[in-house]
Design a protein around this motif. Structure first.
Motif, short mmCIF file in Angstrom:
data_model
loop_
_atom_site.label_atom_id
_atom_site.label_comp_id
_atom_site.label_asym_id
_atom_site.label_seq_id
_atom_site.Cartn_x
_atom_site.Cartn_y
_atom_site.Cartn_z
N LYS A 128 -6.00 7.43 12.66
CA LYS A 128 -5.37 6.86 11.67
C LYS A 128 -6.24 7.89 10.65
N TYR A 129 -5.52 8.59 9.44
CA TYR A 129 -6.09 9.19 8.60
C TYR A 129 -5.62 9.07 7.24
N ILE A 130 -4.26 8.62 7.25
CA ILE A 130 -3.47 8.40 5.90
C ILE A 130 -2.82 6.67 5.99
N ARG A 131 -3.17 5.96 5.16
CA ARG A 131 -2.43 4.94 5.04
C ARG A 131 -1.52 4.85 3.63
N HIS A 132 -0.40 4.55 3.79
CA HIS A 132 0.44 4.27 2.65
C HIS A 132 1.12 2.87 2.61
N ASP A 133 0.98 1.99 1.70
CA ASP A 133 1.37 0.59 1.71
C ASP A 133 2.69 0.80 0.63
N SER A 134 3.67 0.18 0.95
CA SER A 134 4.70 -0.05 0.08
C SER A 134 5.10 -1.53 -0.30
N TYR A 135 5.51 -1.42 -1.56
CA TYR A 135 5.65 -3.12 -1.95
C TYR A 135 7.09 -3.28 -2.56
N LEU A 136 7.54 -4.27 -2.31
CA LEU A 136 9.12 -4.64 -2.94
C LEU A 136 8.64 -5.57 -4.06
N LEU A 137 9.05 -4.86 -5.30
CA LEU A 137 9.02 -5.46 -6.46
C LEU A 137 10.22 -6.29 -6.83
#
Length: 101
Positions: A51-60
Motif C-alpha cells: 500500500k503506498y497511498i491511502r485516501h479517506d473519505s468522509y460523509l458530512l
C-alpha cells in the motif's frame, strides 16, 4: 487537508462556530446549525503488493434551519467536496456531502 484534524478545523471555519461533531454519540444534544461527519470509506492504492497511498473519505451532514443555508457554498469551496443530497427531517434541513482527503 491531509488529516481528520485538519478537516475538522476547516469545517469549523466554514461553519463559523465550534458545532462540528465527529462520530457524535446519541447522548449529545446538538446545537444548530452544525456539521456531523463520519468516516465513509478508505481507499488504498497498491503497487508491488504494497500500500503506498491511502485516501479517506468522509460523509458530512450540515444540519440547519435555513433551506438556503450559505454554509453549503462554503463547504463546496473545500477541495474534493461534492454535494450528495438534501432532505428535511424534524423541521431541519440535512445537506449531505462527500469529501476525500
Amino acid at each position: 487537508m491531509r488529516s481528520r484534524s485538519e478537516l475538522h478545523m476547516a469545517l469549523r471555519e466554514a461553519l463559523g462556530s465550534q458545532y462540528v461533531y465527529y462520530q457524535v454519540p446519541e447522548s449529545i444534544k446538538l446545537q444548530y446549525p452544525c456539521i456531523v461527519y463520519d468516516l465513509n470509506d478508505i481507499n488504498n492504492i497498491q503497487a508491488d503488493d504494497l500500500k503506498y497511498i491511502r485516501h479517506d473519505s468522509y460523509l458530512l451532514t450540515l444540519v440547519d434551519y435555513d433551506p438556503d443555508s450559505p454554509i453549503v457554498d462554503k463547504l463546496l469551496d473545500l477541495p474534493y467536496c461534492k454535494f450528495d443530497r438534501v432532505f428535511k427531517s424534524n423541521q431541519l434541513y440535512h445537506f449531505t456531502f462527500l469529501i476525500h482527503l
